[in-house]
Design a protein around this motif. Structure first.
Motif, PDB file in Angstrom:
ATOM      1  N   LEU A 286     -10.756   0.315  -8.444  1.00 14.88           N
ATOM      2  CA  LEU A 286      -9.826   0.107  -9.135  1.00 14.88           C
ATOM      3  C   LEU A 286      -9.947   1.541 -10.178  1.00 14.88           C
ATOM      4  O   LEU A 286      -8.567   1.848 -10.815  1.00 14.88           O
ATOM      5  CB  LEU A 286      -9.386  -1.270 -10.774  1.00 14.88           C
ATOM      6  CG  LEU A 286      -9.372  -2.205  -9.537  1.00 14.88           C
ATOM      7  CD1 LEU A 286      -9.017  -3.537 -10.500  1.00 14.88           C
ATOM      8  CD2 LEU A 286      -8.044  -2.080  -9.290  1.00 14.88           C
TER       9      LEU A 286
ATOM     10  N   VAL B  96      -4.987  -9.095  -2.169  1.00 14.86           N
ATOM     11  CA  VAL B  96      -4.541  -7.787  -2.213  1.00 14.86           C
ATOM     12  C   VAL B  96      -6.278  -7.604  -1.429  1.00 14.86           C
ATOM     13  O   VAL B  96      -6.544  -6.229  -1.617  1.00 14.86           O
ATOM     14  CB  VAL B  96      -5.169  -7.361  -3.679  1.00 14.86           C
ATOM     15  CG1 VAL B  96      -4.245  -7.859  -4.494  1.00 14.86           C
ATOM     16  CG2 VAL B  96      -6.022  -7.729  -4.362  1.00 14.86           C
TER      17      VAL B  96
ATOM     18  N   GLN C 287       0.394  -1.007   0.008  1.00 19.43           N
ATOM     19  CA  GLN C 287       0.274   0.203   0.266  1.00 19.43           C
ATOM     20  C   GLN C 287       0.823   0.885  -0.177  1.00 19.43           C
ATOM     21  O   GLN C 287       0.259   2.456  -0.378  1.00 19.43           O
ATOM     22  CB  GLN C 287      -0.762   0.338   0.821  1.00 19.43           C
ATOM     23  CG  GLN C 287      -1.854   1.294   1.246  1.00 19.43           C
ATOM     24  CD  GLN C 287      -2.904   1.275   2.709  1.00 19.43           C
ATOM     25  OE1 GLN C 287      -3.333   0.040   2.312  1.00 19.43           O
ATOM     26  NE2 GLN C 287      -2.963   2.453   3.335  1.00 19.43           N
TER      27      GLN C 287
ATOM     28  N   LEU D 173      -2.826  -5.709 -15.155  1.00 22.23           N
ATOM     29  CA  LEU D 173      -3.180  -6.225 -13.316  1.00 22.23           C
ATOM     30  C   LEU D 173      -3.342  -7.140 -13.581  1.00 22.23           C
ATOM     31  O   LEU D 173      -4.803  -7.446 -14.479  1.00 22.23           O
ATOM     32  CB  LEU D 173      -3.533  -5.363 -13.175  1.00 22.23           C
ATOM     33  CG  LEU D 173      -4.371  -5.023 -11.464  1.00 22.23           C
ATOM     34  CD1 LEU D 173      -3.248  -5.433 -10.611  1.00 22.23           C
ATOM     35  CD2 LEU D 173      -5.306  -4.321 -10.862  1.00 22.23           C
TER      36      LEU D 173
ATOM     37  N   PHE E 203      -3.895   0.328  -4.535  1.00 23.36           N
ATOM     38  CA  PHE E 203      -4.246   0.201  -6.028  1.00 23.36           C
ATOM     39  C   PHE E 203      -3.447   1.217  -6.318  1.00 23.36           C
ATOM     40  O   PHE E 203      -2.621   1.482  -7.818  1.00 23.36           O
ATOM     41  CB  PHE E 203      -5.434   0.041  -6.404  1.00 23.36           C
ATOM     42  CG  PHE E 203      -5.917  -1.723  -6.192  1.00 23.36           C
ATOM     43  CD1 PHE E 203      -5.070  -2.653  -6.661  1.00 23.36           C
ATOM     44  CD2 PHE E 203      -6.588  -1.873  -5.291  1.00 23.36           C
ATOM     45  CE1 PHE E 203      -5.167  -4.275  -6.990  1.00 23.36           C
ATOM     46  CE2 PHE E 203      -7.145  -3.818  -5.354  1.00 23.36           C
ATOM     47  CZ  PHE E 203      -5.942  -4.473  -5.952  1.00 23.36           C
TER      48      PHE E 203
ATOM     49  N   ARG F 102      -2.939  -0.121 -16.521  1.00 24.21           N
ATOM     50  CA  ARG F 102      -3.053   1.202 -16.465  1.00 24.21           C
ATOM     51  C   ARG F 102      -3.108   1.915 -16.632  1.00 24.21           C
ATOM     52  O   ARG F 102      -2.921   2.028 -18.401  1.00 24.21           O
ATOM     53  CB  ARG F 102      -1.387   1.549 -16.457  1.00 24.21           C
ATOM     54  CG  ARG F 102      -0.967   2.490 -14.988  1.00 24.21           C
ATOM     55  CD  ARG F 102       0.110   3.543 -14.969  1.00 24.21           C
ATOM     56  NE  ARG F 102       0.846   4.719 -15.358  1.00 24.21           N
ATOM     57  CZ  ARG F 102       1.663   5.349 -15.198  1.00 24.21           C
ATOM     58  NH1 ARG F 102       2.625   4.443 -15.233  1.00 24.21           N
ATOM     59  NH2 ARG F 102       1.637   6.907 -15.028  1.00 24.21           N
TER      60      ARG F 102
END
Length: 286
Positions: free
Chosen positions: A198, A125, A107, A148, A135, A285
């Motif tokens: 996310l 997670v 984190q 991911l 995240f 991402r």
């Protein structure tokens, strides 16, 4: 003590106490619970031999080692010193030299920015104290367009394990594992919450796909029950329960495990196998 900041102190204490030692001492047993998830997870991660990969909550390092065999380099991060020691030893025994293990809190760990082509996790997670922050930190470690992929449990009542816990709860108090929670095993049981977390953390192209696999709990019902009652959370939940009640609960668990015996003898697939339902989550991402 980890060399980098720790914010998830409760989990740090658990995974560096009895819980972490139990997982490290029973590496093969815990892998048998989750190994059927490896193939779909690694396929979803689409690793290439030029990739640098990060494994979140790597534990004893099974997935990290599998990733290292497909990629240029794999890094596993975990809170647990006992499990990381096991992971390092196993990687050395298997002759893997493109693996690094780091003790840290994903984190807040100061990852090098844009250092990874892919991030993956097998059941690692769900326990973040602040999932969006976690995240977001992980996204920063990924290059633009980086991948991911992780697996997490569906709601507890959809697992065969719930039947075993129902038997135990007739004699000993257990928490309500079906209740929604912001952190914990069921924290990503709701796909809409997963997508929201996310997205807020900077990911896009989010997909949530159901997986049904099986967990191998033991060679026979008594073996499976002994393993369950050695598990850290079970010991924690029953710590103040009278010995007679724990004994009855264990007998009830053994009887319940009897309904999940498959195969015969020591052949492949023999033993106690419980159906498990997970989500396979993929994203990139932005």
């Amino acid at each position: 003590m980890a060399d980098t900041p720790i914010t998830n102190t409760h989990q740090y204490e658990a995974w560096n106490g009895y819980e972490g030692r139990h997982w490290a001492d029973h590496q093969a047993r815990y892998d048998a619970l989750n190994d059927e998830l490896n193939a779909p997870l690694l396929e979803a991660a689409a690793l290439r031999d030029t990739d640098t990969v990060l494994d979140i909550g790597c534990g004893n390092g099974s997935v990290t080692r599998l990733a290292a065999r497909r990629a240029r380099h794999a890094v596993g991060i975990d809170l647990s010193a006992p499990m990381l020691e096991r992971a390092r030893t196993t990687a050395e025994t298997e002759g893997l030299h493109n693996v690094t293990h780091v003790q840290g809190d994903a984190q807040v760990h100061p990852f090098e920015r844009s250092a990874f082509d892919a991030v993956l996790s097998r059941y690692g997670v769900m326990f973040f104290a602040d999932p969006v922050a976690a995240f977001g930190n992980i996204a920063g470690a990924l290059r633009e367009g980086g991948r991911l992929a992780f697996v997490c449990p569906q709601s507890f009542d959809r697992l065969d394990q719930a039947r075993i816990f129902e038997a135990v709860a007739r004699y000993a108090p257990l928490p309500d594992l079906t209740a929604a929670s912001a952190t914990g095993p069921a924290s990503f049981a709701d796909p809409s919450r997963t997508r929201a977390v996310l997205s807020a953390a900077g990911f896009e192209g989010i997909e949530v796909t159901p997986l049904e696999t099986h967990q191998h709990w033991g060679t026979d019902p008594a073996d499976a029950s002994a393993f369950l009652f050695g598990w850290g959370p079970m010991r924690h939940w029953l710590r103040d329960t009278p010995e007679e009640a724990v004994s009855r609960a264990r007998e009830a668990a053994t009887e319940a495990f009897g309904g999940f015996v498959t195969g015969a003898g020591a052949g492949a697939g023999a033993g106690v196998r419980l159906r498990s339902r997970s989500w396979l989550v993929t994203a990139t991402r932005g």
